[in-house]
Design a protein around this motif. Sequence first.
Motif, short mmCIF file in Angstrom:
data_model
loop_
_atom_site.label_atom_id
_atom_site.label_comp_id
_atom_site.label_asym_id
_atom_site.label_seq_id
_atom_site.Cartn_x
_atom_site.Cartn_y
_atom_site.Cartn_z
N LEU A 71 0.20 -25.74 35.87
CA LEU A 71 0.47 -24.33 36.20
C LEU A 71 -0.28 -23.90 37.45
O LEU A 71 0.22 -23.08 38.23
N VAL A 72 -1.50 -24.45 37.63
CA VAL A 72 -2.23 -24.12 38.85
C VAL A 72 -1.46 -24.61 40.07
O VAL A 72 -1.33 -23.92 41.09
N MET A 73 -0.96 -25.87 39.97
CA MET A 73 -0.16 -26.41 41.08
C MET A 73 1.07 -25.55 41.34
O MET A 73 1.41 -25.26 42.49
N LYS A 74 1.71 -25.14 40.28
CA LYS A 74 2.91 -24.32 40.43
C LYS A 74 2.59 -23.03 41.17
O LYS A 74 3.35 -22.57 42.03
N ALA A 75 1.41 -22.43 40.81
CA ALA A 75 1.02 -21.20 41.48
C ALA A 75 0.67 -21.45 42.94
O ALA A 75 0.96 -20.62 43.82
N LEU A 76 0.06 -22.59 43.21
CA LEU A 76 -0.35 -22.88 44.58
C LEU A 76 0.82 -23.30 45.46
O LEU A 76 0.80 -23.09 46.68
N LEU A 77 1.81 -23.92 44.86
CA LEU A 77 2.94 -24.38 45.67
C LEU A 77 3.65 -23.21 46.35
O LEU A 77 4.21 -23.36 47.43
N GLY A 78 3.56 -22.06 45.69
CA GLY A 78 4.19 -20.90 46.32
C GLY A 78 3.51 -20.51 47.61
O GLY A 78 4.12 -19.88 48.49
N ALA A 79 2.22 -20.84 47.72
CA ALA A 79 1.49 -20.47 48.94
C ALA A 79 1.80 -21.39 50.10
O ALA A 79 1.37 -21.15 51.23
N GLN A 80 2.54 -22.49 49.85
CA GLN A 80 2.85 -23.42 50.93
C GLN A 80 3.73 -22.77 51.99
O GLN A 80 3.78 -23.24 53.12
N SER A 81 4.39 -21.73 51.58
CA SER A 81 5.24 -21.03 52.56
C SER A 81 4.63 -19.69 52.98
O SER A 81 5.34 -18.83 53.51
N SER A 82 3.36 -19.51 52.72
CA SER A 82 2.70 -18.24 53.06
C SER A 82 2.70 -18.01 54.56
O SER A 82 2.65 -18.95 55.36
N VAL A 83 2.72 -16.76 54.92
CA VAL A 83 2.68 -16.41 56.34
C VAL A 83 1.28 -16.60 56.89
O VAL A 83 1.08 -16.58 58.11
N TYR A 84 0.30 -16.68 55.97
CA TYR A 84 -1.08 -16.83 56.42
C TYR A 84 -1.43 -18.31 56.49
O TYR A 84 -1.36 -19.04 55.51
N GLU A 85 -1.76 -18.71 57.69
CA GLU A 85 -2.08 -20.10 57.95
C GLU A 85 -3.22 -20.59 57.05
O GLU A 85 -3.18 -21.70 56.52
N ALA A 86 -4.22 -19.71 56.84
CA ALA A 86 -5.38 -20.10 56.04
C ALA A 86 -4.97 -20.43 54.62
O ALA A 86 -5.51 -21.36 54.00
N GLN A 87 -4.03 -19.69 54.08
CA GLN A 87 -3.59 -19.96 52.71
C GLN A 87 -2.85 -21.28 52.62
O GLN A 87 -3.02 -22.03 51.65
N ARG A 88 -2.06 -21.57 53.64
CA ARG A 88 -1.33 -22.85 53.63
C ARG A 88 -2.31 -24.00 53.75
O ARG A 88 -2.17 -25.04 53.08
N VAL A 89 -3.32 -23.80 54.57
CA VAL A 89 -4.33 -24.86 54.74
C VAL A 89 -5.05 -25.12 53.43
O VAL A 89 -5.21 -26.27 53.00
N THR A 90 -5.50 -24.02 52.78
CA THR A 90 -6.29 -24.18 51.55
C THR A 90 -5.45 -24.80 50.44
O THR A 90 -5.91 -25.72 49.72
N SER A 91 -4.26 -24.29 50.26
CA SER A 91 -3.42 -24.85 49.19
C SER A 91 -3.12 -26.31 49.46
O SER A 91 -3.12 -27.15 48.53
N THR A 92 -2.84 -26.69 50.73
CA THR A 92 -2.56 -28.08 51.06
C THR A 92 -3.79 -28.95 50.83
O THR A 92 -3.68 -30.07 50.31
N ALA A 93 -4.97 -28.42 51.20
CA ALA A 93 -6.21 -29.18 51.00
C ALA A 93 -6.43 -29.45 49.52
O ALA A 93 -6.85 -30.55 49.12
N PHE A 94 -6.16 -28.42 48.69
CA PHE A 94 -6.35 -28.59 47.25
C PHE A 94 -5.38 -29.63 46.69
O PHE A 94 -5.77 -30.54 45.96
N LEU A 95 -4.13 -29.48 47.06
CA LEU A 95 -3.12 -30.40 46.53
C LEU A 95 -3.36 -31.82 47.05
O LEU A 95 -3.15 -32.80 46.31
N ALA A 96 -3.78 -31.92 48.31
CA ALA A 96 -4.03 -33.25 48.88
C ALA A 96 -5.14 -33.95 48.14
O ALA A 96 -5.08 -35.17 47.87
N GLU A 97 -6.18 -33.16 47.77
CA GLU A 97 -7.31 -33.78 47.10
C GLU A 97 -6.93 -34.23 45.69
O GLU A 97 -7.52 -35.17 45.15
N LEU A 98 -5.98 -33.55 45.07
CA LEU A 98 -5.57 -33.94 43.73
C LEU A 98 -5.05 -35.37 43.69
O LEU A 98 -5.16 -36.07 42.69
N LEU A 99 -4.47 -35.83 44.83
CA LEU A 99 -3.89 -37.16 44.86
C LEU A 99 -4.93 -38.26 44.83
O LEU A 99 -4.61 -39.43 44.66
#
Length: 1390
Positions: free
Chosen positions: A1071-1099
């Motif tokens: 569910l956390v991933m699901k909530a964060l995936l929505g931020a991948q299309s955020s207009v705020y660059e910082a949010q896209r960076v943070t969500s990508t960093a989080f998801l990348a680290e999960l791998l």
Amino acid sequence: MSHLLPSEKLEEQLPKLLPGVLALYKKHAETSHVSKSLGQILEAAVSVGSRTLEVQLDSLLAALHAQICVPVETSSPLVTSNQKEVLRCFTVLACCSPERLLAFLLPKLDTSNERTRVGTLQVLRHIINSAAAQMEVKKPFILSSMRLPLLDPNSKVKRAVVQVISAMAHHGYLEQPGGEAMLEYIVQQCALPPEAQHQKPSGEEEPPADSVRDISVSTLYLVSTTVDRMSDVLWPHLLQFLTPVRFTGALTPLCRSLVHLAQKRQEAAAEAPLIQYDANVTLPSPYAIATRLLTVSSSPYLGGGRGAASLCLLNVLHRDIHPSLGQRWATTIALLLEHLEEHTAKTLSQKEWEEKLLVFLRDSLAVVSDNTWICQLSLEMCKQLPCYNGTPQEKNFLYKCVGTTLGAASSKDVVRKLLQELLETARYQEEAEREGLACCFGICAISHLDDTLAQLEDFVRSDVFRKSIGIFNIFKDRSDNDVDRVKGTLILCYGHVAAQAPRELVLARAESDILRNMFQCFSTKVLGIKVETKDPGLQLCLVQSMCMVCQAICSSAQAGSFHFTRKAELVAQMMDFIKAEPPDSLRTPIRKKAMLACTHLVSLEPELEEQVQSDIIHSCLHSIMAVPPEPEGEGGPQEFLYLDTMHTLEDLLRSILRRNMTPQGLQLMVEHLSPWIKSPRGYERVRALGLSACLLQFFLEHLHVSALVPFHNLGLLVGLFSPRCADLWPATRQEAVSCVYSLLYLQLGYEGFSRDYRDDVAERLLTLKDGLVHPDPAILFHACHSIAQIIAKRLPPDQLINLLLTLFESLGDPDKNCSRAATVMINCLLKERGSMLLEKVPEIMSVLRSRLQETREEHVLQSAQHSVYVLASQHCVAVVTSLLGSPLPFDSHTCSLWRALAVEPGLSAQVLGLLLEKMSRDVPFKESRAFLLSSAPDRVATLLPLAATCALHEVMSAPASGPAVTELYPQLFAGLLLRVSCTVGVQLPRNLQAKERRAGSSALASRTLDPCSTAVDALRAVLLRGGSEDVVQRVELEGGWELLSTSAGHEDGVARLASAMAKFAGPRLPLVMKALLGAQSSVYEAQRVTSTAFLAELLTSNVVNDLMLLESLLDNLAARQKDPCASVRRLVLRGLANLASGSPDKVRAHGPQLLTAMISGLDDGDGPHSLVALEAMAGLAKLLGLVEPEDLRAVLLHTAIRIRPFFDSEKMEFRSVSIRLFGHLNKACHGACEDVFLEQVVGGLVPLLLHLRDPQASVAAACRFALRMCGPNLECEELADVFQKHLQDGRGLHFGEFLNAACKHLMCYFPDLLGRLVSTSLFYFKSSWEDVRAAAPMLTGFLVLHVEPQQQSQVDLEQLTAALQLLLKDPAPKVRVKAAETLGRLVKFA
């Protein structure tokens, strides 16, 4: 025996017998038998006519007298019997020798010895009764001998004298000259006041004095009623004793005796006058008798009921008083007597009784209707006034009688003359007399207003008055106090004149004569300056008279049209008196009288100004409310005065309220009472609530609603009174309920209900009122809750907010009980009626916050929290919005209100959702330039998301929020993580920065308001409250929380958080991933960076594979490869590469996708230092060993070519990563190296060999690794062995030796590469690193050294020589040395 002896024998034995018997008195204690024997002997001797008795008489009398003087003990029958026998002996002797007996006895009366005189009087009384015939001729002698006993003050003697006089009355003594003295003595003893007689000590046998009075009263009445011969003696002689003051105590028995005597005479001669004044010139006149009897009747129960006795005598004497009075008095006096019989001294109203007597007098004067007779009566009354100086009450009444009589007189000259005499002779120092004189003038003014006023004015102008008040003669005639008393009396006279005179006449004279003269007496002009006296007595007189004047004006039928021009002046004067009184004590009735005067003045025209009315209310309340109560059990005159003053204050407030019977008028009253209602002193609150209840009841009783109008201040009033239902004082609690009860019925009245309507809900208050006497707090607060429910049911909706706001003010009440009651009522009202308060929520919240800032009481904070909770359960959005508007940083009270919203899981989930929405919806920051020329704009946090973040932290800090946080865990985690990303490096607005500095300097801030730190704290709260404590601890240990807040370490912090989540909170990740995936299309660059960093680290963890999240995660990351942000693209590559460590078994399946992504990363951007390319190279290094060879072969050459430029990059990271990747490429191709790739290997030998001397150890280590991996692909075992031997990690490297060996094998096996290798090394002659520049000619020299001469043609010697010669000029000595060595080796080609 003596009676049996022959006379001769008895005569013979008497000389022996009598002394012998007398001697027995000395031998025997019990002497009654001796006395009895002696009596028989004496009787026998007298019967025979013995001459011997004459000889023994003196000794006999002495012995018998001694026996009679022995005190009689009533408890001893023998002593009493002895006295009787002794008296019988005296009787025998009186019959035979009366002269000698009296000659013996009467001198004994002159002795001062009590027993002798009492015994003698007893013998005298006995012989008067028993030897009347023998004493007949001795009456004058006996009467004259009583002179000294009449003067004896001894009570026993007095009683004996009275008994003698009683005997004399029965035997005609009192008809003789001197009998009048005996009568007067009896009357004197009747006049003895019982209270003036004292009981002697118990050791003495003197009877109590009242026994003397009682026996005298009985004697007088018996003589009057049973001794017929005394009628002519007593009547009319007893009338003389009516008027003298000294006989006042005897009036009751006198009147009763006179009534009996008069009735006997009327029976004998019905029509004849009872009193013959011609024959009895000493008798009091009819006027004197009437005056006396009427005056003493004013105290009807004194002296054993002299009022009834006097009235009965008056009734009997009606014909002698005036012939016309008989029939009228028969009726009126009977009614008066009946009234006295119905009452006792305790129940009789003195004022009412005196009024009845005055009515009786007025009626009698009207019946007489004879001016001459009336004038004579008034003269007599004036004449008798001094007689009552010792009895102020009776003199006061007599003054009233004088006024009544003068009022009936038609002769104005007599009236004015007597009034003048009264003014000149009055004893002004006596208060009762001053009051009586004033009453006299007032009563007289009923019929003679003009004459009375004229006489008063004449007296003021007279020399008598002037001498009293003259400034230069003030010490000659009278003292200051005397002058003030005269003035005070005159002022009182004017007041009583106004009070008694006909109302229609008073209006015309009130201002022009009465008030003018009153104030003229009150103030004196000294040297032309008006001076007002400070004498309290004179002030009291003025105030009292003012009351009477105002009351007279108000009671007039024309009062409504009367325009009182001096009204404001008089009110101001009364206020001055009230303000001058000490507020802490009540000793005089001045303020009471002044308030009473104002009560009447208020109702007159013109109406007072609002400010004047307000001043009256304020001053009167302050003058009486603060007076301390009398100590318990000491309810004396002061207590009664206070109660009277309070009742007067009630009347005054009612009078003011009556002029403005509107809600506004009622509000004005309550505003003045409000400080007293909230006073810290209980007795002040009791009084204020009592007044309030009185005023509300009055308002309710006089409410007239002609149209349906709103009671607009109902809420304010109910809010003021209702908390007092829990006051510490029971009386206050009950009065408060009465106030609320009246207010609810007032509302019903304004709604149109009739006055007699009874509302079932409101009536429940009366039941609750009785229970409020109980001191148990639990019972009190339960009652308060019930009261609040009743109020909630009957309060109009528009009044609810006013009620609540007023109750909020009561939270700071000094009485903790009332403060707690307010909290109970607020919460009850919010629960019952809060649904209609949506629009008022901001106002309520604002007031709540301000109340909390003003108090530190724990119960207030708890109540406020509960109030917010109740309100939020009905208007959640409004409450949250209002609280978000609180100033930042939130103070402790606001924080507590936020935490209150976490009480109930459903509500807290709703609140958290709203806060999350408000935090995420608004712009997280705005960009602004601090300076016009600054390069980059500053990011400034926006307030609403910042406030929402702080609020989230406060709500989640409450333990009760756990269930709600768990429910919203994914949304909260994702939202706050993204909030952190948007606040890194964001500043506070300038105004908040200033507040932070002030708070920091004053050490008041509990935590900083940094936007990023606030978000991090909230994120931690989510994890802690959501059950992820292990995540928090792991990130804490790794320093991840600090990294999250910094721009440089944010990505690393996110990675550590993601790693901890993968390890300790795996089940929550979907569910956390699901909530964060929505931020991948955020207009705020910082949010896209943070969500990508989080998801990348999960791998990096296999948990994503276990949770079957891998595919979707890879797809999502792959989709962001074209993100416009380089950091996002870089993190995507990192995430894809992390698959090698998290799920290595899945790399082969996704090899082509992963390699394609990495190759694309190598080509990302045009810059030589693209971080995306760096990340791609690092990722490739991880993946190469796991992908399919076929997949690798397709990209091998391209990769080698693409990374070659990075070997010589200025950035150490690029050199290190690219060289190491080159090694991995070689490693991946072991045994299957194609020629094209071998070409790349050969091309990379020179950079790898030279960078072994790179100043960065990591680069040198990468070169070692790469060369070891390249060795097998060169297909030269010797060279490969050299690489393996010299380039092992952790082993020291002798570069010259290694390079020599490597060049030897290169030239041995690959001589054709000489030209290529030399030309490549020439490039590094210009390297920026000193060691590399030195290694380049060194490499060239060793190549030349080991190559065959025939290979010379591959080398451009001219170019090489020129380059080396240039190096000879290098600033680094080692470079120059290596260049020289290489030049030496070139000789080989010469």
